[in-house]
Motif scaffolding. Structure first.
Motif, PDB file in Angstrom:
ATOM      1  N   GLN A   1      -2.464 -34.315 -11.559  1.00 11.50           N
ATOM      2  CA  GLN A   1      -0.502 -34.871 -10.776  1.00 11.50           C
ATOM      3  C   GLN A   1      -1.648 -35.967 -10.367  1.00 11.50           C
ATOM      4  OE1 GLN A   1       2.113 -34.740 -12.795  1.00 11.50           O
ATOM      5  NE2 GLN A   1       1.158 -33.192 -14.195  1.00 11.50           N
ATOM      6  N   LEU A   2      -2.192 -35.581  -9.570  1.00 12.34           N
ATOM      7  CA  LEU A   2      -2.454 -36.149  -7.973  1.00 12.34           C
ATOM      8  C   LEU A   2      -2.715 -37.814  -8.501  1.00 12.34           C
ATOM      9  CD1 LEU A   2      -1.909 -38.173  -5.288  1.00 12.34           C
ATOM     10  CD2 LEU A   2      -4.372 -36.211  -4.649  1.00 12.34           C
TER      11      LEU A   2
ATOM     12  N   VAL B   1      -3.982 -23.417  -9.940  1.00 16.82           N
ATOM     13  CA  VAL B   1      -2.757 -24.633  -9.277  1.00 16.82           C
ATOM     14  C   VAL B   1      -3.707 -25.626  -8.775  1.00 16.82           C
ATOM     15  CG1 VAL B   1      -1.434 -24.306  -6.840  1.00 16.82           C
ATOM     16  CG2 VAL B   1      -0.950 -22.701  -8.869  1.00 16.82           C
ATOM     17  N   VAL B   2      -4.565 -25.566  -7.850  1.00 18.18           N
ATOM     18  CA  VAL B   2      -5.609 -26.831  -7.287  1.00 18.18           C
ATOM     19  C   VAL B   2      -5.917 -28.063  -8.333  1.00 18.18           C
ATOM     20  CG1 VAL B   2      -7.663 -27.677  -5.384  1.00 18.18           C
ATOM     21  CG2 VAL B   2      -5.645 -25.615  -5.504  1.00 18.18           C
TER      22      VAL B   2
ATOM     23  N   GLN C   1      -5.372 -34.913  -1.049  1.00 21.09           N
ATOM     24  CA  GLN C   1      -4.043 -35.959  -0.341  1.00 21.09           C
ATOM     25  C   GLN C   1      -3.043 -35.188   0.247  1.00 21.09           C
ATOM     26  OE1 GLN C   1      -3.961 -39.521  -2.221  1.00 21.09           O
ATOM     27  NE2 GLN C   1      -6.051 -39.599  -2.884  1.00 21.09           N
ATOM     28  N   VAL C   2      -3.046 -34.033   0.448  1.00 20.71           N
ATOM     29  CA  VAL C   2      -1.823 -33.161   1.130  1.00 20.71           C
ATOM     30  C   VAL C   2      -1.907 -33.485   2.757  1.00 20.71           C
ATOM     31  CG1 VAL C   2      -2.210 -32.033  -0.983  1.00 20.71           C
ATOM     32  CG2 VAL C   2      -3.552 -31.212   1.789  1.00 20.71           C
TER      33      VAL C   2
ATOM     34  N   GLY D   1      -2.953 -38.980 -12.222  1.00 22.38           N
ATOM     35  CA  GLY D   1      -2.042 -39.557 -12.394  1.00 22.38           C
ATOM     36  C   GLY D   1      -2.990 -39.383 -14.238  1.00 22.38           C
ATOM     37  N   VAL D   2      -3.729 -37.831 -14.265  1.00 21.09           N
ATOM     38  CA  VAL D   2      -4.411 -37.550 -15.424  1.00 21.09           C
ATOM     39  C   VAL D   2      -4.108 -36.365 -15.948  1.00 21.09           C
ATOM     40  CG1 VAL D   2      -6.848 -38.669 -15.183  1.00 21.09           C
ATOM     41  CG2 VAL D   2      -6.211 -36.731 -14.410  1.00 21.09           C
ATOM     42  N   GLY D   3      -2.735 -35.804 -15.181  1.00 25.68           N
ATOM     43  CA  GLY D   3      -1.712 -34.645 -15.410  1.00 25.68           C
ATOM     44  C   GLY D   3      -0.567 -34.191 -16.711  1.00 25.68           C
ATOM     45  N   SER D   4      -0.491 -35.336 -16.870  1.00 25.56           N
ATOM     46  CA  SER D   4       0.519 -35.276 -18.135  1.00 25.56           C
ATOM     47  C   SER D   4       0.385 -36.209 -19.190  1.00 25.56           C
ATOM     48  CB  SER D   4       1.853 -35.847 -16.920  1.00 25.56           C
ATOM     49  OG  SER D   4       2.914 -35.941 -17.872  1.00 25.56           O
TER      50      SER D   4
END
Length: 571
Positions: free
Chosen positions: A226-227, A219-220, A425-426, A229-232
């Motif tokens: 996703q943050l 999950v992390v 960056q949460v 931009g490499v998770g899609s």
């Protein structure tokens, strides 16, 4: 001039400082030295290591990063119960609509994806597949079925808790997208007949049950992807899918921390067709249209459960106590400095380090891809699918650079209380008390009971119900049996001898040496000439004789001609 100097200083602070952080030593421990690389950029001897701690990363004790991850998971779990109830209610309503839309069919609705596999956030979207063994699964039939489902949902929209957001029929997997009325952020994608992801979902769920720390790391990592931009794989951000990142985490747990291969356990115990006949079972020799070109469809649908791995003594009977923070650091360090980019293949099916040639020798089907990238990720269920299909060389370089930066950041902030805050960056995490190694994810739908191989499908040729895992092999045997029993369909163009079945042709060819072709026109008499008049059945050796016959008799064409022993019609 002062303005120019101030702009240059600001640019240096934004661009150069994050790069320099990875080069500075941490206050608690020095930065781990990277392994020396050869002229080709590879680490010598790295593929020989199969398991064990890597570069001193030992997941035994908790640290500050564990506390941050525990607080992060606690925030994710705040709405887990509500999300689980909402998804369960949506599942039951979709099943009711499907039974109305396909009243005469045996209909089942199964969930899959991140809401089920145990390696997703509890608030992730819901993926459903409507399956009917009695209905054809050709793309046109799937589109018609989804249109019927959407029409039934719109007709009864007032009594439903969801609405039809859009119907997407032109994509590779057609779907109907639904949105919850109470919470528009909760979406649901409904497909028809797409049961193969059920096997991927069950496989990941079994690995998640083996080690509860694996889903937390997954999950992390996916939130980080996703943050950045490499998770899609969607247009505009075509890198790696969430499924691919999850497989990379599982592979890291296998080769570094000894997580067993469930496919290998099933093959060694003889589970599956033909007593575990190799890792690639339930396959099909047919060629299917896939992204990146034609590929051979071979499925590995038989794998062991988590309970079987524990009973076999390949894993701990009780979940091991691990430092999730050190496991997360080890993941980024593994792919930043130890993974052999360009030669190694991420193969969860094998569960060990190996080159592309070794994976191919073990039943892999990744050799079809024309563009050879450094990152190869084998789908453990659909063996012909390489999950790097959306990558390019430039994007692969950016992906690798981001992994190196994440490793440098976590190493520099090893003893700092803000490592996860900087990574994801949460924002600052709330104080949740003392540190704990027991970090678990909850809020997932139940997996399909029993073995996924029990899902039934129907052969559209012989109308027989078979297990989906054996459907491809059944279709191949059914097609072979169909052609072997065609009566009066073959004729030898050399000697005009007829045969009742296709199986007799090769024997005749070997015994006589004649060129054997299949006669497309079953009702035609044996051909002994080059041309034949279709009206009077007269035979002629050449075209000139046939033209004279046409002028003298007035018989019309088309003509029938033998071309290299095969029948052809000439207009």
């Amino acid at each position: 001039l002062p303005f120019a100097l101030a702009s240059a200083q600001s640019l240096a602070a934004v661009v150069l400082v994050p790069r320099l952080l990875g080069a500075l030593p941490s206050t608690g421990a020095p930065r781990p030295a990277r392994a020396s690389r050869g002229a080709d950029g590879r680490t010598p001897g790295a593929l020989g290591r199969r398991s064990g701690a890597l570069d001193g990363v030992e997941a035994l004790s908790a640290d500050l990063l564990d506390e941050e991850i525990g607080q992060f998971v606690q925030r994710l779990q705040q709405n887990a119960s509500w999300a689980l109830l909402a998804k369960g209610g949506l599942l039951r309503e979709v099943e009711g609509v499907a039974r109305i839309a396909f009243g005469g069919w045996d209909v089942q609705v199964f969930p899959f994806g991140s809401s089920v596999n145990g390696c997703g956030e509890p608030t992730s979207d819901l993926d459903l597949v409507v399956h009917s063994p009695d209905r054809p699964n050709r793309k046109k039939d799937v589109q018609e079925a989804l249109q019927a489902f959407a029409a039934a949902a719109n007709a009864d929209s007032e009594s439903l808790s969801f609405k039809v957001k859009e119907v997407v029929l032109g994509c590779r997997v057609p779907l109907v997208r639904l949105a919850s009325r109470a919470n528009p952020e909760l979406e649901c994608d409904v497909t028809f007949g797409n049961v193969l992801p059920l096997y991927n979902t069950r496989l990941i769920r079994q690995y998640a049950e083996l080690d509860p720390s694996l889903p937390v790391v997954a999950v992390v990592v996916k939130r980080w992807a996703q943050l950045h931009g490499v998770g899609s794989t969607k247009p505009g951000s075509r890198y790696l899918s969430s499924y691919a990142w999850t497989l990379m985490v599982i592979y890291y747990f296998q080769v570094v921390h000894g997580l067993p291969s469930l496919h290998g356990l099933a093959a060694s115990s003889g589970d599956g067709p033909a007593g575990g006949d190799g890792p690639a079972v339930g396959g099909s020799p047919a060629w299917g249209g896939g992204r990146g070109g034609r590929r051979e469809e071979v499925f590995a649908l038989h794998f062991a459960d988590a309970a079987e791995a524990m009973e076999a003594g390949l894993w701990f009977s009780e979940p091991p106590t691990r430092s999730v923070g050190k496991l997360l650091r080890g993941f980024f360090r593994f792919y930043a400095s130890s993974y052999e980019w360009g030669s190694e293949v991420v193969s969860v099916r094998l569960g060990r380090r190996g080159t592309l040639e070794e994976v191919m020798d073990a039943g892999g089907r990744l050799g079809y891809k024309k563009k050879r990238l450094s990152l190869q990720i084998e789908d453990p269920v659909d063996l012909g699918l390489n999950l790097n299909h959306a990558l390019t060389r430039e994007r692969e370089g950016e992906l690798r650079e981001k992994l190196v930066d994440a490793d440098a950041l976590l190493t520099y902030l090893q003893n700092a209380p803000c490592a996860l805050e900087e990574l994801l960056q949460v924002g600052p995490q709330c104080d949740a008390g003392p540190r704990s190694l027991q970090i678990r994810l909850t809020g997932f739908l139940d997996i399909l009971p029993g073995r996924v191989a029990d899902i039934m499908a129907m052969c559209q040729r012989c109308k027989t119900r078979v297990e989906f895992s054996r459907l491809s092999r059944h279709r191949r045997d059914c097609l072979k049996n169909y052609y072997s029993h065609r009566v009066g369909a073959c004729i030898c163009a050399a000697c005009t001898e007829t045969f009742s079945t296709v199986q007799e042709l090769p024997q005749h060819k070997l015994s006589t040496g004649h060129t054997v072709r299949t006669n497309r026109y079953k009702n035609m008499p044996p051909l002994i000439g080059s041309y034949q008049c279709p009206q009077c059945a007269a035979l002629f050796a050449g075209m000139s004789e046939f033209e004279q016959h046409k002028l003298s008799t007035g018989h019309c064409l088309p003509q029938i001609r033998l071309v290299d022993g095969a029948v052809a019609r000439v207009q």
